[in-house]
Enzyme design. Structure first.
Site, PDB file in Angstrom:
ATOM      1  N   CYS A   1     -31.230 -59.590 -12.358  1.00  0.00           N
ATOM      2  CA  CYS A   1     -30.281 -58.526 -12.005  1.00  0.00           C
ATOM      3  C   CYS A   1     -28.972 -59.073 -11.462  1.00  0.00           C
ATOM      4  O   CYS A   1     -28.142 -58.318 -10.966  1.00  0.00           O
ATOM      5  CB  CYS A   1     -30.903 -57.556 -11.005  1.00  0.00           C
ATOM      6  SG  CYS A   1     -31.269 -58.288  -9.399  1.00  0.00           S
TER       7      CYS A   1
ATOM      8  N   HIS B   1     -13.938 -61.987  -8.429  1.00  0.00           N
ATOM      9  CA  HIS B   1     -13.634 -60.554  -8.400  1.00  0.00           C
ATOM     10  C   HIS B   1     -13.030 -60.105  -9.731  1.00  0.00           C
ATOM     11  O   HIS B   1     -13.387 -59.068 -10.286  1.00  0.00           O
ATOM     12  CB  HIS B   1     -12.651 -60.284  -7.261  1.00  0.00           C
ATOM     13  CG  HIS B   1     -12.282 -58.845  -7.105  1.00  0.00           C
ATOM     14  ND1 HIS B   1     -13.024 -57.965  -6.352  1.00  0.00           N
ATOM     15  CD2 HIS B   1     -11.263 -58.116  -7.632  1.00  0.00           C
ATOM     16  CE1 HIS B   1     -12.467 -56.762  -6.414  1.00  0.00           C
ATOM     17  NE2 HIS B   1     -11.400 -56.833  -7.176  1.00  0.00           N
TER      18      HIS B   1
END
Length: 557
Positions: free
Chosen positions: A488, A184
Site C-alpha cells: 500500500c 511531494h
C-alpha cells in the site's frame, strides 16, 4: 539528440516545447524604509492576509491532498511567531519586503535544522515568503508560466500551490531537476495523472521553446528529437489514451492470476472517484483525517459516521482500514505531546496508541459499529479488514490482533514498515490474518534516510535491492502461512515496480486511484513466472538505479 535521465512517474509519454518556471524574486535590500512603522506594518498585514486567503481559495478549488497542504501553508503565513519576527524588523526601520524576507529566512533555517517533517516544510515557507513579497511589490508571484500555448513545464521543483492548480489543458508534461519518486511533486503528479520525470538534474540546461519528449515509462527526457521519434512518441500516447478508455477489468496477470487493484484513500469522499477508476476495494484507508484537524480525539459517533460512509461505498468488496498512525510527521497533542529528538524513531504508530489505549479502543468500537450498521445493505456488506501501523515485534502483533478480536473485528492485520517486522514476518503472520507493506516507511528505515528530508532523497527509493529483499521475505512468509500480503506504499503505483512486487509475493496492490489504469495495463503484459523472473533480475542488482534498469531489460525480453 540527448537523453536526460530521471525518475519517471507512471507510463505516460508527451512531447512539446519547454517553458521554464520563473526565477525567484531578487532579494530585497536591507536599507532603511521611507515609510513609517505603522505604514509598513499595515502593508505586511494586508499582503499576508491576501496570500493566506489566496492559498485557501486554491486549496478549495483543488480539493484532495492538495487542499490539506495549501491550508497548512495559509496557516504558516499567519503564524503569530512569524508575525512578531516581521514586526521586530519593521520596528528597527526595515522595509516590509526585507522584514518578510529576513524573518521567513530565519524561520526557514530553524525548520531545516529540525529536519524530518518540519524540515520538509521549509520549501513551503520559501513559497509563502515569495508570494508575500510579490504582493508587497505589486508584481506577479513567481510561478507557472503562461506562454499562450501547451508546454512542457521545467522547474527545479514545484510548490504545492503551483502543482495544485496546474492547467492540465496547457501542461503537457512536468520535468523537475530535483525530487525523487516519493517527493511531494511526484505524489501530486500521480494524483493528477501528469506525465512527469523528476530528479532529472541535467534538465536545468533546457531552454524555453526547445522541443522535448518526456517518457515517464523510461524515465527519460529526449532533447532535439527527430521527426520519427516524435511520431513514435505520439503513437504511444495515442495507444495509451485508447487503453485508458477501454472497459475496466479486474487486476490480473497475463496468465489470469488475479491481483486485486485497490485504492489508497484519506477520506470517504474519495470513494466515488476510486470506484469510477476501477478500484476493486480499498487497500489503505488512512483514518488520520479525523484526528489531525482537531485538538482532541473525535468521538465514537463521529468516527462511526465516517467509517459507515466508507463501507457503504464498497459493497461486497474488501476495505482495509489502518487505525490511527500518528507521531513523527503527524504529531497530535492529545496523543503524545512530549518533545522527541528523533520522532521517526519514537512514540509513533502502535506505540503511541498503546500509550493512549482509550483512543485505540474507541476507534475499534466505531469500526465494529460501522461494520454492523452496513451488514444488511441490499448490495451486500463490505469486507472490513483492520490493521495496525508500525508493528515491530511479534508481541505487538499479539496485542493488536487480540484487542481487535475483542471488539468483533474478524480480520486483523499489521503494517510491515520496519525491517524487524519484515525479518520476523514468518512468525508475525502466524498470528496476524494479513500483512500490508508500507514501502515508504520500509525504505526510510531500511536505508536510514528520512523520507521527508531532501538532502537524503536519493536514498529514498523502493527499488533498492535491500528493500526488495525484505519484501520478498514477507511475500514468502505469506505463502508459507497461507496469508495475503498487500502493498500500500507509493511503490505500488509504479507500473514496472508493481510487476516486481507481484513477483516477490504481493497478492494485492493498493495505490492512488489515478495510477490504477497504468498498473492494470502493466500487469497484463506478464505471467506470474515472468513477474518472478523480472523480480529476480531486480533483486540481483547492487543499487536502486541498476535494479530499475535490470527489471526494464528483463521485462522487454
Amino acid at each position: 539528440m540527448a537523453e536526460l535521465r530521471g525518475v519517471g512517474i507512471g507510463l505516460g509519454v508527451a512531447q512539446g516545447p519547454v517553458a521554464r518556471m520563473s526565477e525567484p524574486l531578487p532579494t530585497p535590500g536591507d536599507g532603511p524604509s521611507t515609510l513609517s512603522i505603522g505604514e509598513e506594518t499595515a502593508r505586511v498585514r494586508e499582503a499576508v492576509g491576501a496570500v493566506a486567503r489566496e492559498l485557501e481559495q486554491r486549496g478549495a478549488q483543488a480539493g484532495g491532498a492538495a487542499q490539506d497542504v495549501l491550508e497548512a501553508q495559509a496557516m504558516m503565513a499567519e503564524d503569530p511567531t512569524l508575525e512578531q519576527e516581521v514586526d521586530d524588523r519593521i520596528a528597527q526601520g526595515k522595509s516590509a519586503e526585507f522584514a518578510v524576507f529576513d524573518a521567513f529566512a530565519s524561520f526557514r533555517d530553524q525548520l531545516v535544522a529540525l529536519g524530518g517533517y518540519l524540515g520538509e516544510r521549509a520549501a513551503d515557507l520559501d513559497d509563502v515568503a515569495q508570494r508575500v513579497i510579490a504582493r508587497l511589490r505589486g508584481v506577479a508571484a513567481p510561478g507557472v508560466p503562461d506562454p499562450g500555448h501547451p508546454f512542457v513545464l521545467v522547474a527545479k521543483d514545484l510548490a504545492p500551490a503551483d502543482t495544485a492548480l496546474l492547467d492540465l489543458d496547457k501542461v503537457l508534461a512536468l520535468v523537475t531537476t530535483e525530487g525523487g519518486p516519493t517527493s511531494h511533486t511526484a505524489i501530486l503528479a500521480r494524483e493528477k495523472s501528469i506525465v512527469a520525470v523528476v530528479g532529472a538534474a541535467a534538465a536545468k540546461d533546457l531552454a524555453d521553446g526547445e522541443t522535448v519528449i518526456v517518457d515517464a515509462a523510461a524515465g527519460v527526457v529526449t532533447t532535439e528529437p527527430t521527426a520519427a521519434e516524435l511520431e513514435r512518441a505520439q503513437n504511444r500516447a495515442d495507444a495509451r489514451a485508447a487503453q485508458a478508455s477501454a472497459p475496466i477489468t479486474p487486476g490480473a496477470l497475463a496468465d489470469g492470476t488475479a491481483i486485486p487493484l485497490l485504492a489508497n484513500l484519506g477520506k470517504p469522499e474519495g470513494a466515488e472517484e476510486a470506484v469510477a477508476l476501477g478500484a476493486e476495494g480499498v487497500g489503505l484507508f488512512r483514518t488520520e483525517f479525523l484526528f489531525l484537524s482537531s485538538t482532541h480525539a473525535p468521538t465514537v459517533e463521529q468516527q462511526r459516521e465516517s467509517y459507515t460512509k466508507l463501507l457503504s461505498a464498497f459493497p461486497g468488496q474488501k476495505v482495509v482500514v489502518r487505525v490511527l498512525d500518528a507521531g513523527a510527521d503527524k504529531p497530535l497533542a492529545f496523543l503524545n505531546d512530549a518533545h522527541e529528538e528523533n520522532p521517526a524513531l519514537g512514540l509513533r504508530g502502535i506505540r503511541a496508541l498503546r500509550a493512549s489505549e482509550d483512543i485505540l479502543r474507541e476507534q475499534l468500537t466505531a469500526l465494529a459499529e460501522a461494520d454492523a450498521a452496513t451488514r444488511h445493505t441490499e448490495a451486500g456488506p463490505a469486507d472490513l479488514w483492520v490493521m495496525a501501523p508500525m508493528i515491530a515485534t511479534v508481541e505487538e502483533t499479539d496485542y493488536f490482533t487480540a484487542l481487535a478480536r475483542e471488539y468483533g473485528i474478524k480480520t486483523a492485520g499489521v503494517m510491515v514498515e520496519v525491517p524487524s517486522s519484515a525479518l520476523l514476518a514468518d512468525r508475525i503472520l502466524r498470528v496476524a490474518d494479513f500483512a500490508s507493506i508500507g514501502t515508504n516507511d520500509l525504505t526510510q528505515y531500511t536505508l536510514a534516510a528520512d523520507r521527508l528530508l531532501g538532502s537524503v532523497a536519493g536514498f529514498q527509493d523502493p527499488w533498492h535491492p535491500a528493500v526488495l529483499q525484505l519484501i520478498r521475505d514477507v511475500g514468502q512468509a505469506g505463502r508459507e502461512n497461507g496469508k495475503p500480503v498487500g502493498i500500500c506504499g507509493e511503490a505500488a503505483a509504479d507500473p514496472l515496480l508493481a510487476v516486481v512486487l507481484v513477483g516477490l509475493g504481493a497478492t494485492s496492490l493498493s495505490m492512488a486511484p489515478t495510477a490504477l489504469a497504468d498498473v492494470r495495463a502493466s500487469l497484463l503484459e506478464h505471467t506470474l513466472a515472468e513477474a518472478r523472473g523480472i523480480a529476480e533480475a531486480a533483486i540481483a542488482a547492487d543499487d536502486a538505479a541498476s535494479a530499475r534498469t535490470a527489471a526494464r531489460e528483463a521485462a522487454s525480453r
